[in-house]
Design an enzyme around this catalytic site. Structure first.
Site, PDB file in Angstrom:
ATOM      1  N   GLU A  74      -9.595  -1.898   5.172  1.00 17.64           N
ATOM      2  CA  GLU A  74     -10.465  -1.790   6.443  1.00 17.64           C
ATOM      3  C   GLU A  74     -11.671  -2.680   6.579  1.00 17.64           C
ATOM      4  OE1 GLU A  74      -8.728  -0.072   8.425  1.00 17.64           O
ATOM      5  OE2 GLU A  74      -8.125   2.015   7.668  1.00 17.64           O
ATOM      6  N   ASP A  81       0.642  -1.512  -0.004  1.00 13.71           N
ATOM      7  CA  ASP A  81      -0.024  -0.048  -0.061  1.00 13.71           C
ATOM      8  C   ASP A  81       0.919   1.339   0.134  1.00 13.71           C
ATOM      9  OD1 ASP A  81       0.989  -0.545   2.546  1.00 13.71           O
ATOM     10  OD2 ASP A  81      -1.060  -0.836   3.463  1.00 13.71           O
ATOM     11  N   ASN A 126      -7.406  -3.372  13.912  1.00  7.45           N
ATOM     12  CA  ASN A 126      -9.018  -3.434  13.672  1.00  7.45           C
ATOM     13  C   ASN A 126      -9.264  -4.396  12.718  1.00  7.45           C
ATOM     14  OD1 ASN A 126      -8.140  -2.544  11.289  1.00  7.45           O
ATOM     15  ND2 ASN A 126      -9.344  -0.464  11.152  1.00  7.45           N
ATOM     16  N   HIS A 141      -7.272  -5.147   9.926  1.00  7.23           N
ATOM     17  CA  HIS A 141      -6.887  -4.493   8.558  1.00  7.23           C
ATOM     18  C   HIS A 141      -5.621  -5.508   8.081  1.00  7.23           C
ATOM     19  CE1 HIS A 141      -4.745  -0.636   9.487  1.00  7.23           C
ATOM     20  NE2 HIS A 141      -3.639  -1.363   9.293  1.00  7.23           N
TER      21      HIS A 141
HETATM   22  C1  GLP Z   1      -0.662  -0.037   8.782  1.00  7.24           C
HETATM   23  C2  GLP Z   1      -0.324  -0.749   7.448  1.00  7.24           C
HETATM   24  C3  GLP Z   1      -0.277  -1.980   7.315  1.00  7.24           C
HETATM   25  C4  GLP Z   1       0.446  -2.828   8.295  1.00  7.24           C
HETATM   26  C5  GLP Z   1      -0.442  -2.412   9.492  1.00  7.24           C
HETATM   27  C6  GLP Z   1      -0.026  -2.577  11.106  1.00  7.24           C
HETATM   28  O1  GLP Z   1      -1.514   1.082   8.590  1.00  7.24           O
HETATM   29  N1  GLP Z   1      -1.044  -0.274   6.094  1.00  7.24           N
HETATM   30  O2  GLP Z   1       0.093  -2.801   5.989  1.00  7.24           O
HETATM   31  O3  GLP Z   1       0.723  -4.267   8.459  1.00  7.24           O
HETATM   32  O4  GLP Z   1      -1.141  -1.209   9.662  1.00  7.24           O
HETATM   33  O5  GLP Z   1       1.260  -1.628  11.533  1.00  7.24           O
HETATM   34  P1  GLP Z   1       2.100  -1.815  12.771  1.00  7.24           P
HETATM   35  O6  GLP Z   1       3.207  -2.930  12.189  1.00  7.24           O
HETATM   36  O7  GLP Z   1       2.851  -0.502  12.724  1.00  7.24           O
HETATM   37  O8  GLP Z   1       1.514  -2.101  13.646  1.00  7.24           O
END
Ligand code: GLP
Length: 250
Positions: free
Chosen positions: A142, A67, A135, A137
């Site tokens: 989402e 992304d 959440n 995702h």
């Molecule tokens: C972000 C990214 C995801 C990531 C997730 C968890 O918003 N878009 O690809 O895996 O949220 O993030 P983190 O590893 O900082 O907890």
């Protein structure tokens, strides 16, 4: 779905990097799906360490990131292009043109999404690394995202913007939109590794393991993929961990 319990974040990262080395060393023209966020940074550090020690070749490696924020330029320190360069690509000999991240500045976002999906299809992802949003995702898919979705534009959930505000100066600076691989794009990968670390992900992992497969919790779709491994640390799995013989593969 297999679960590997790691002692801590370091061991989780080490185990993930070993799976990635295995692909890099054994698959000709390998394509990796990569994630950003706090979770995979040490995994990438292990890839860099390995390169420095073993001079590992990356000429045959292609990458696709999950992304990118809409509106941030590659030079913006919060863009995912900047993150990938900083945490991995600038330190390994991968030709930059073999590293793909959606263009968050594209004039025609719809076209950008279609072109990205096409490129993914032309290569096929051998191993996709995922993190888990609190959440549920995956990528920026989402809750409520259609399981049939390809790469698309999303409105970020308030909870996601709040969770990611820690990387920005303020919540207002966090973009409201992003381009993300869709659920279908992710599910096309031959193999998936989901990395989960830290107590703040406990609720999300529990829902993933114990809950239904439902669009209200995007990561739940992973139970229907034939080759998913979750590598989670003790902080998130607690003491139960490995003894749980989860196997949802169909
Ligand atoms: C972000 C990214 C995801 C990531 C997730 C968890 O918003 N878009 O690809 O895996 O949220 O993030 P983190 O590893 O900082 O907890």
């Amino acid at each position: 779905m297999k679960i590997i319990k790691a002692k801590n974040y370091t061991e989780m990262s080490q185990l993930a990097s070993e799976r990635i080395f295995d692909k890099i060393k054994n698959v000709a023209n390998v394509t990796l799906g990569l994630a950003t966020g706090g979770t995979p940074t040490r995994t990438y550090q292990y890839l860099i360490d390995d390169y420095e020690k073993n001079n590992t070749s990356y000429s045959h490696v292609t990458t696709f990131n999950l992304d990118e924020y809409i509106g941030l330029s590659p030079n913006d320190s919060n863009s995912y292009r900047y993150y990938m360069d900083k945490h991995l690509f600038n330190h390994i000999p991968i030709p930059k043109e073999q590293t793909h991240i959606p263009n968050g500045l594209a004039k025609d976002l719809q076209l950008e999404c279609e072109a990205y999906e096409k490129k993914i299809d032309n290569h096929g992802i051998d191993l996709q690394i995922l993190g888990l949003g609190s959440n549920g995702h995956i990528g920026f898919n989402e809750p409520g995202t259609n399981f049939d979705s390809n790469t698309h534009v999303v409105n970020l959930a308030d909870s996601t913007r709040e969770a990611n505000a820690r990387f920005f100066n303020s919540l207002e600076e966090v973009p409201t939109k992003a381009i993300t691989m869709g659920i279908r794009s992710i599910m096309k990968s031959k193999e998936i590794i989901l990395l989960v670390s830290g107590e703040r992900k406990k609720e999300a992992l529990t829902r993933l393991l114990d809950g239904e497969v439902d669009e209200s919790f995007p990561a739940s779709i992973l139970k229907q993929h034939p080759n998913v491994t979750i590598i989670a640390d003790k902080a998130v799995l607690g003491e139960k961990g490995v003894s749980l013989a989860y196997n949802y593969a169909n």
